[in-house]
Motif scaffolding. Structure first.
Motif, PDB file in Angstrom:
ATOM      1  N   LEU A   1      -1.010 -12.306   6.753  1.00 51.14           N
ATOM      2  CA  LEU A   1      -0.766 -12.042   5.327  1.00 51.14           C
ATOM      3  C   LEU A   1      -1.239 -10.644   4.957  1.00 51.14           C
ATOM      4  CD1 LEU A   1      -0.175 -12.700   2.355  1.00 51.14           C
ATOM      5  CD2 LEU A   1      -2.411 -13.843   2.259  1.00 51.14           C
ATOM      6  N   TRP A   2      -2.453 -10.297   5.364  1.00 48.86           N
ATOM      7  CA  TRP A   2      -2.998  -8.985   4.987  1.00 48.86           C
ATOM      8  C   TRP A   2      -2.301  -7.857   5.727  1.00 48.86           C
ATOM      9  CZ3 TRP A   2      -5.086  -9.837   0.675  1.00 48.86           C
ATOM     10  CH2 TRP A   2      -5.747 -11.044   0.424  1.00 48.86           C
ATOM     11  N   ARG A   3      -1.842  -8.127   6.940  1.00 51.02           N
ATOM     12  CA  ARG A   3      -1.065  -7.107   7.659  1.00 51.02           C
ATOM     13  C   ARG A   3       0.251  -6.854   6.937  1.00 51.02           C
ATOM     14  NH1 ARG A   3      -1.310  -9.227  12.427  1.00 51.02           N
ATOM     15  NH2 ARG A   3      -3.091  -7.951  13.066  1.00 51.02           N
ATOM     16  N   LEU A   4       0.863  -7.925   6.451  1.00 49.62           N
ATOM     17  CA  LEU A   4       2.104  -7.782   5.689  1.00 49.62           C
ATOM     18  C   LEU A   4       1.863  -6.948   4.432  1.00 49.62           C
ATOM     19  CD1 LEU A   4       5.095  -8.648   5.203  1.00 49.62           C
ATOM     20  CD2 LEU A   4       4.184 -10.657   4.017  1.00 49.62           C
ATOM     21  N   ALA A   5       0.751  -7.229   3.744  1.00 47.86           N
ATOM     22  CA  ALA A   5       0.445  -6.494   2.514  1.00 47.86           C
ATOM     23  C   ALA A   5       0.215  -5.006   2.791  1.00 47.86           C
ATOM     24  CB  ALA A   5      -0.777  -7.099   1.841  1.00 47.86           C
ATOM     25  N   LEU A   6      -0.445  -4.696   3.882  1.00 51.76           N
ATOM     26  CA  LEU A   6      -0.716  -3.286   4.208  1.00 51.76           C
ATOM     27  C   LEU A   6       0.556  -2.537   4.589  1.00 51.76           C
ATOM     28  CD1 LEU A   6      -4.008  -3.753   6.219  1.00 51.76           C
ATOM     29  CD2 LEU A   6      -3.767  -2.317   4.186  1.00 51.76           C
ATOM     30  N   GLY A   7       1.506  -3.250   5.164  1.00 49.04           N
ATOM     31  CA  GLY A   7       2.764  -2.617   5.556  1.00 49.04           C
ATOM     32  C   GLY A   7       2.553  -1.454   6.503  1.00 49.04           C
ATOM     33  N   ASP A   8       3.170  -0.323   6.185  1.00 47.45           N
ATOM     34  CA  ASP A   8       3.036   0.878   7.017  1.00 47.45           C
ATOM     35  C   ASP A   8       1.813   1.706   6.650  1.00 47.45           C
ATOM     36  OD1 ASP A   8       5.361   0.271   8.426  1.00 47.45           O
ATOM     37  OD2 ASP A   8       6.636   1.342   6.997  1.00 47.45           O
TER      38      ASP A   8
END
Length: 207
Positions: free
Chosen positions: A133-140
């Motif tokens: 989830l947090w990786r998705l939020a951070l994106g690029d």
């Protein structure tokens, strides 16, 4: 994002029965029966007594699955939220979404959280789901300091998972009120982001 959605939507051969058991566990928690037995669970799910054991092994594993379900819902809602321009803003949006999900049924969420420290025969996927989830939020990592962006994208997803889980742990123990989850989580997330965000770095340099 596509990888996470595929993972959430993936269906194995025994998935319908597993979902029936998880649904039954959630119903029992809504009824205030956090102390339900595996026999109670099997009866509510309309399956044999052995079925919950065959699919999960223990009540702790079922509670892990309920936690994973909540994180999947956080991910779904976040993915469907309006686009925001930078990584820091997206992470803060994810905090708000996650807090909202936990507070929709606070008694159920607390019951689930109280089981997450209980050992089970096989590790759950709560850590994996939360980190995703947090990786998705951070994106690029747009908006993060360019010199530290790669390190931030490597470290921050796991650190953010630790941080939010920590806030929920104090909330589950009754040390934080319901309306404190979002603000406290935002504070710790902003602290973690501070060393990696260009805007915050420039402000700190001016002090």
């Amino acid at each position: 994002m596509a990888r996470i959605k595929t993972d959430i939507a993936g269906v194995s051969r025994g998935e319908p029965v597993r979902q029936r058991v998880i649904d039954a566990a959630e119903r029992l928690l809504r009824e205030g029966r956090a102390d339900f037995s595996m026999r109670d669970l099997a009866a509510d799910a309309g399956v044999s007594f052995a079925t919950p054991f065959n699919h999960f092994g223990s009540k702790a594993a079922i509670m892990q699955a309920l936690s994973e379900r909540r994180i999947d819902e956080m991910t779904r809602r976040f993915a469907n939220s309006p686009i925001v321009p930078d990584a820091a803003s997206r992470v803060l949006l994810a905090v708000d979404v996650a807090a909202d999900v936990m507070l929709e049924e606070p008694d159920v969420s607390r019951a689930v959280m109280s089981w997450l420290g209980t050992p089970s025969a096989a590790p759950g996927r709560v850590w994996e789901r939360s980190t995703s989830l947090w990786r998705l939020a951070l994106g690029d990592g747009d908006g993060l300091d360019a010199a530290w962006r790669e390190e931030a994208l490597d470290r921050l997803p796991g650190q953010l998972a630790f941080a939010f889980r920590g806030v929920l742990s104090f909330w589950t123990a009754g040390e934080l009120a319901d309306d404190a989850i979002g603000p406290r989580a935002r504070e710790i997330v902003q602290t973690l982001l501070m060393g990696f965000t260009e805007r915050l770095l420039s402000k700190r340099a001016d002090i």
